[in-house]
Motif scaffolding. Structure first.
Motif, PDB file in Angstrom:
ATOM      1  N   ALA A  40     -29.983  21.830   1.102  1.00 21.84           N
ATOM      2  CA  ALA A  40     -29.026  22.897   1.444  1.00 21.84           C
ATOM      3  C   ALA A  40     -29.729  24.012   2.205  1.00 21.84           C
ATOM      4  O   ALA A  40     -29.210  24.540   3.193  1.00 21.84           O
ATOM      5  CB  ALA A  40     -28.384  23.444   0.166  1.00 21.84           C
ATOM      6  N   ALA A  59     -37.471  26.443  -0.773  1.00 20.11           N
ATOM      7  CA  ALA A  59     -37.384  26.107   0.649  1.00 20.11           C
ATOM      8  C   ALA A  59     -37.185  27.374   1.485  1.00 20.11           C
ATOM      9  O   ALA A  59     -37.032  27.288   2.703  1.00 20.11           O
ATOM     10  CB  ALA A  59     -36.264  25.105   0.892  1.00 20.11           C
ATOM     11  N   ILE A 111     -22.449  25.298  -3.612  1.00 25.94           N
ATOM     12  CA  ILE A 111     -22.626  23.946  -4.150  1.00 25.94           C
ATOM     13  C   ILE A 111     -22.073  23.873  -5.572  1.00 25.94           C
ATOM     14  O   ILE A 111     -22.537  24.565  -6.478  1.00 25.94           O
ATOM     15  CB  ILE A 111     -24.115  23.544  -4.144  1.00 25.94           C
ATOM     16  CG1 ILE A 111     -24.674  23.676  -2.708  1.00 25.94           C
ATOM     17  CG2 ILE A 111     -24.295  22.118  -4.652  1.00 25.94           C
ATOM     18  CD1 ILE A 111     -26.152  23.396  -2.588  1.00 25.94           C
ATOM     19  N   VAL A 138     -33.107  19.627  -7.515  1.00 21.13           N
ATOM     20  CA  VAL A 138     -34.006  20.473  -6.724  1.00 21.13           C
ATOM     21  C   VAL A 138     -33.961  20.016  -5.267  1.00 21.13           C
ATOM     22  O   VAL A 138     -33.889  20.831  -4.336  1.00 21.13           O
ATOM     23  CB  VAL A 138     -35.450  20.436  -7.278  1.00 21.13           C
ATOM     24  CG1 VAL A 138     -36.413  21.169  -6.357  1.00 21.13           C
ATOM     25  CG2 VAL A 138     -35.506  21.045  -8.676  1.00 21.13           C
ATOM     26  N   SER A 164     -31.493  18.563  -3.773  1.00 19.70           N
ATOM     27  CA  SER A 164     -30.215  19.026  -3.205  1.00 19.70           C
ATOM     28  C   SER A 164     -30.347  20.463  -2.708  1.00 19.70           C
ATOM     29  O   SER A 164     -29.826  20.818  -1.650  1.00 19.70           O
ATOM     30  CB  SER A 164     -29.100  18.983  -4.262  1.00 19.70           C
ATOM     31  OG  SER A 164     -28.805  17.655  -4.613  1.00 19.70           O
ATOM     32  N   GLY A 165     -31.039  21.275  -3.485  1.00 12.72           N
ATOM     33  CA  GLY A 165     -31.236  22.674  -3.102  1.00 12.72           C
ATOM     34  C   GLY A 165     -32.094  22.800  -1.854  1.00 12.72           C
ATOM     35  O   GLY A 165     -31.808  23.604  -0.962  1.00 12.72           O
ATOM     36  N   VAL A 166     -33.152  21.976  -1.778  1.00 13.20           N
ATOM     37  CA  VAL A 166     -34.014  22.016  -0.585  1.00 13.20           C
ATOM     38  C   VAL A 166     -33.196  21.601   0.644  1.00 13.20           C
ATOM     39  O   VAL A 166     -33.264  22.248   1.695  1.00 13.20           O
ATOM     40  CB  VAL A 166     -35.241  21.090  -0.757  1.00 13.20           C
ATOM     41  CG1 VAL A 166     -36.061  21.050   0.532  1.00 13.20           C
ATOM     42  CG2 VAL A 166     -36.112  21.559  -1.917  1.00 13.20           C
ATOM     43  N   GLY A 168     -34.761  24.619  -5.864  1.00 13.86           N
ATOM     44  CA  GLY A 168     -35.046  23.916  -4.606  1.00 13.86           C
ATOM     45  C   GLY A 168     -34.796  24.779  -3.388  1.00 13.86           C
ATOM     46  O   GLY A 168     -35.636  24.858  -2.484  1.00 13.86           O
ATOM     47  N   SER A 169     -33.654  25.453  -3.363  1.00 15.02           N
ATOM     48  CA  SER A 169     -33.331  26.222  -2.158  1.00 15.02           C
ATOM     49  C   SER A 169     -34.221  27.465  -2.040  1.00 15.02           C
ATOM     50  O   SER A 169     -34.621  27.842  -0.949  1.00 15.02           O
ATOM     51  CB  SER A 169     -31.849  26.598  -2.132  1.00 15.02           C
ATOM     52  OG  SER A 169     -31.501  27.317  -3.273  1.00 15.02           O
ATOM     53  N   SER A 175     -31.505  24.274 -11.073  1.00 14.13           N
ATOM     54  CA  SER A 175     -32.440  23.373 -10.396  1.00 14.13           C
ATOM     55  C   SER A 175     -32.197  23.371  -8.891  1.00 14.13           C
ATOM     56  O   SER A 175     -33.139  23.388  -8.095  1.00 14.13           O
ATOM     57  CB  SER A 175     -32.318  21.961 -10.964  1.00 14.13           C
ATOM     58  OG  SER A 175     -32.657  21.969 -12.332  1.00 14.13           O
ATOM     59  N   VAL A 176     -30.929  23.337  -8.494  1.00 14.94           N
ATOM     60  CA  VAL A 176     -30.601  23.443  -7.071  1.00 14.94           C
ATOM     61  C   VAL A 176     -31.129  24.780  -6.537  1.00 14.94           C
ATOM     62  O   VAL A 176     -31.719  24.853  -5.456  1.00 14.94           O
ATOM     63  CB  VAL A 176     -29.077  23.322  -6.841  1.00 14.94           C
ATOM     64  CG1 VAL A 176     -28.712  23.712  -5.411  1.00 14.94           C
ATOM     65  CG2 VAL A 176     -28.606  21.900  -7.133  1.00 14.94           C
ATOM     66  N   ALA A 177     -30.955  25.822  -7.326  1.00 12.00           N
ATOM     67  CA  ALA A 177     -31.434  27.149  -6.926  1.00 12.00           C
ATOM     68  C   ALA A 177     -32.953  27.155  -6.754  1.00 12.00           C
ATOM     69  O   ALA A 177     -33.483  27.771  -5.825  1.00 12.00           O
ATOM     70  CB  ALA A 177     -31.008  28.197  -7.952  1.00 12.00           C
ATOM     71  N   GLU A 223     -24.255  28.173   1.753  1.00 14.71           N
ATOM     72  CA  GLU A 223     -23.833  26.924   1.118  1.00 14.71           C
ATOM     73  C   GLU A 223     -23.332  27.243  -0.281  1.00 14.71           C
ATOM     74  O   GLU A 223     -24.021  27.928  -1.049  1.00 14.71           O
ATOM     75  CB  GLU A 223     -25.023  25.969   0.972  1.00 14.71           C
ATOM     76  CG  GLU A 223     -25.649  25.542   2.262  1.00 14.71           C
ATOM     77  CD  GLU A 223     -25.049  24.266   2.815  1.00 14.71           C
ATOM     78  OE1 GLU A 223     -24.621  23.416   2.020  1.00 14.71           O
ATOM     79  OE2 GLU A 223     -25.004  24.139   4.059  1.00 14.71           O
ATOM     80  N   VAL A 258     -27.654  30.212  -0.326  1.00 17.60           N
ATOM     81  CA  VAL A 258     -27.234  29.129  -1.219  1.00 17.60           C
ATOM     82  C   VAL A 258     -26.729  29.741  -2.530  1.00 17.60           C
ATOM     83  O   VAL A 258     -27.390  30.595  -3.120  1.00 17.60           O
ATOM     84  CB  VAL A 258     -28.380  28.132  -1.506  1.00 17.60           C
ATOM     85  CG1 VAL A 258     -27.979  27.135  -2.589  1.00 17.60           C
ATOM     86  CG2 VAL A 258     -28.779  27.371  -0.235  1.00 17.60           C
TER      87      VAL A 258
END
Lengths: 331, 417
Positions: free
Chosen positions: A111, B71, B53, A105, A107-109, B67-68, B63-65, B51, B22
């Motif tokens: 990015a 944000a 990734i 998470v 890493s996503g923030v 976060g982005s 999970s990365v998704a 980005e 992202v």
């Protein structure tokens, strides 16, 4: 950062008082304008090492970045005690997603911050040892190998405390937990298991790795501050006693943490780009038994028949002292 | 612009036109070509300001998704099958947090036995995860649905899965009309998040909620999907006005006027069903079909309206609720509550088993005579099953079932027909 040897300690504690230091060397916590990122009123237990470690670490990061921090929190004690709906102790933008995905998470923030052109906002992921060394390990390793611009803080209290003190891969040998009871011929957690995630982080050759302890809060602040000087993946592993899980007195949290460091069981070191560059020397050698005796989880070691296991633990400490160069003079 | 292209590539182009910031990717067949295409576009600079990734698992991808998206940037990922199951915890989490992520599902079976071919078991397993689920009938519709999906997701702050049949659509080359950037920009405004991680305005996202408010949080998730029941047709109508073609919506009835038998299905098989409907209509049979585009939210009222005058409804499902029968059928029956008609569940196309016109025609004729079982497995090899059951009855250590079936079939070559 240039280190200055400070020789004025408060009597008997090895704690350097702020009043004995130049203003720029004083603790973040000594500043009236400190961030109080994790503010008072949360529901941590008395003497919680994790709450202390988190407040110092995040406040240091806040100072280092001018307050531009986003934190991603794994499920665990820190998450539960700080955000019982509708209350929150966090004075920073903070997100909790799952137990095992804090690093991803984050890493996503990071990015997103790059794409928004706001990468002066720095990203911290944090979790306990279970969320870091076990269930979150895949995401952590992925974040490391991609060298994503995230500082990961692991608050290591050596077991799953939030669920009632079960063994994790950071639980030390012989420790009694709910899933490694002090029974049978080998009471407590078995020897020869577990993983050293700080060294695994070093093996990823990420820009910065350090271990720290709530016994040495100035060193903890320094290491978080130092970590913020780097871009890319960084890891700080902080030893935080848990009075509930360890069976230690809440008033003894710092004493217990210090004994772990001074016995050699929890070495403090820094690594840059895959190389260990410094370790904190032990000031006054403490026998491991003095550390273990403070904690009920090791009480069985002091029963008849525990001698061999005690000696085994002492040998682990001796090996650390040689391996990490913990003897000698130093700051 | 008209193009002859692979379904996956069409989706990659469509997603790129939506200007994601992202994209997270983990490879799994059959969605790989989509993210490969997007990765190329990012690397070549055609998809600027994005980005891409490469992560270590599907769990990390979503999970990365999370976060982005939290944000505050538009975020996309894609997966299939085991990958969707591996990210299941994050699937629920993304919707619980109200993050408008768009994810393509290249629909594929779930193992064991491992199988890379198409059915709907994967997305159906996540039907109650709080995501909107749209099922595409053609590559054109899949392309169009992605543009609608970002708009819908961001309007409601709710994640959307666009489901397209693996291989049948993802790997099929056919003509698609790719809209221009300015057309898409006019339809899809920049992302304005409802919640964002910002030091200037710190918020706590993902707090622990106890019994005092959990029901209300869940109710609001349901309420969001009820609003989607209105927004999906409205967006489809606006899309049609702007782009000149009908795509999306809740359901698509086909020749249902005066139909005694109506077949209900999801996804690409509707094309085959419509051909059989045409053939049978020519022979004087009163038959029609309904494609369900929006499976979540489930269009109870629209289906009731479309099906209520039929004498029988055949729900053709590319999935199986083991121990019950149909998944889609349950919803259809709920839509028809209180109405007397014959309902049949047909499980078809599992693990890529071809659904042929001949089989469908036979099936619909049987349905017309009301000679179907309540649950039918289309083209089930009953000899093979009977032999295996006998064998297992005869010996305790009968060994692995799937391998025994393949041995009995005497072929390990790909025979999907």
């Amino acid at each position: 950062m240039e280190m200055q040897t400070v020789r004025f300690y408060q009597t008997g504690t090895f704690t350097v008082g702020n009043r004995l230091l130049a203003p720029h060397e004083r603790s973040v916590q000594a500043e009236a304008q400190r961030a109080n990122a994790l503010t008072s009123g949360h529901r941590a237990c008395q003497g919680c090492g994790e709450a202390l470690g988190a407040r110092y670490a995040i406040d240091a990061a806040m100072r280092a970045t001018g307050g531009k921090i986003v934190a991603v929190n794994a499920t665990g004690c820190l998450e539960v005690f700080s955000t019982p709906y509708p209350e929150t102790s966090w004075q920073i933008p903070w997100i909790h997603s799952l137990f095992g995905n804090a690093a991803a998470v984050a890493s996503g923030v990071a990015a997103a911050m790059r794409r928004k052109g706001t990468d002066d906002v720095r990203v911290i992921a944090q979790g306990g040892d279970g969320g870091t060394t076990d269930i979150g390990f895949g995401c952590l390793s992925g974040m490391f190998e991609r060298n994503d611009d995230v500082l990961y803080l692991c608050y290591d209290n050596e077991a799953y405390m939030n669920t009632g003190v079960q063994r994790s891969s950071a639980t030390p040998p012989a420790a009694r937990t709910a899933t490694t009871p002090a029974m049978g011929p080998e009471p407590g957690n078995v020897f020869g298991t577990g993983k050293n995630v700080p060294l695994i982080a070093v093996a990823h050759q990420i820009p910065y790795v350090a271990t720290a302890s709530v016994a040495n809060l100035r060193d903890l602040e320094y290491k978080v501050t130092r970590a913020m000087e780097f871009r890319g993946a960084r890891y700080v592993h902080i030893h935080v006693p848990c009075p509930l899980g360890w069976g230690s007195a809440p008033a003894d949290t710092i004493k217990v943490a210090r004994a772990a460091v001074e016995s050699g069981l929890f070495p403090l070191f820094e690594a840059v780009n895959g190389e260990i560059v410094s370790s904190t020397k032990i000031r006054r050698r403490t026998p491991t038994a003095d550390y273990l005796r403070l904690q009920k989880r090791f009480a069985h070691l002091f029963q008849p028949g525990g001698e061999a296991r005690l000696a085994h633990i002492q040998a682990i400490a001796e090996r650390n002292i040689v391996k990490f160069g913990l003897e000698g003079t130093g700051a | 612009m008209l193009k002859q292209t692979e379904g996956s590539h069409a989706i990659a182009e469509s997603v790129a036109l939506c200007r994601p910031k992202v994209i997270c990717a983990y490879p799994i067949t059959p969605q790989t070509h989509i993210v490969e295409g997007l990765g190329e576009m990012v690397k070549a600079g055609e998809l600027a300001d994005c980005e891409f990734i490469n992560v270590e698992s599907e769990f990390a991808a979503l999970s990365v998704a999370i976060g982005s998206s939290a944000a505050g940037v538009r975020t996309y990922t894609a997966t299939s099958s085991q990958g969707l199951l591996f990210m299941a915890e994050a699937v629920y989490n993304a919707s619980g947090l109200g993050l408008p992520i768009v994810m393509t599902i290249g629909n594929r079976a779930i193992g064991a036995p491992i199988n890379i071919w198409n059915d709907h078991s994967d997305s159906m397993s996540m039907r109650d995860a709080g995501w909107i689920q749209l099922y595409a009938e053609t590559n054109q519709e899949a392309l169009d649905l992605h543009i609608q999906a970002f708009r819908l997701a961001e309007e409601l702050s709710c994640p959307v899965m666009v489901c397209m049949d693996g291989f049948i659509l993802t790997h099929a080359y056919e003509r698609v009309d790719v809209p221009s950037q300015s057309e898409v920009d006019a339809f899809l405004p920049p992302f304005e998040p409802r919640q964002v991680l910002d030091p200037a305005e710190p918020v706590t996202i993902g707090a622990m909620v106890g019994p005092e408010a959990f029901t209300e949080v869940r109710y609001l998730a349901h309420h969001k999907q009820m609003r989607a029941l209105e927004r999906i047709p409205a967006l489809a109508a606006e899309f049609e006005r702007r782009f000149g073609r009908a795509s999306g919506g809740l359901i698509r009835p086909y020749r249902t006027e005066g139909a005694e038998t109506i077949v209900v299905a999801l996804g690409s098989v509707n094309g085959t069903i419509q051909e059989v409907v045409d053939e049978m209509r020519e022979a004087g049979v009163a038959i029609g079909s309904v494609a369900i585009t929006s499976f979540r939210p489930f269009p109870l009222a629209a289906l009731r309206e479309a099906l209520m005058h039929a004498k029988r409804v055949v729900v053709l499902e590319k999935c199986l609720a083991v121990g019950l029968g149909g998944i889609v059928s349950d919803g259809v029956r709920k839509a028809l509550s209180g109405i007397q008609l014959n309902g049949y569940t047909v499980v078809a196309g599992l693990g890529g088993r071809a659904i042929t016109r001949a089989s469908l025609k036979r099936l619909f004729e049987e349905a017309g005579r009301d000679a179907l079982e309540a649950v039918t497995f289309l083209d089930l090899n009953t000899d093979l099953v009977a032999h295996e059951l006998d064998r297992e009855a005869g010996t305790r250590r009968s060994g692995p079932t799937a391998e025994a079936l393949l041995k009995r079939l005497g072929t390990v070559s790909a025979r999907i027909g």
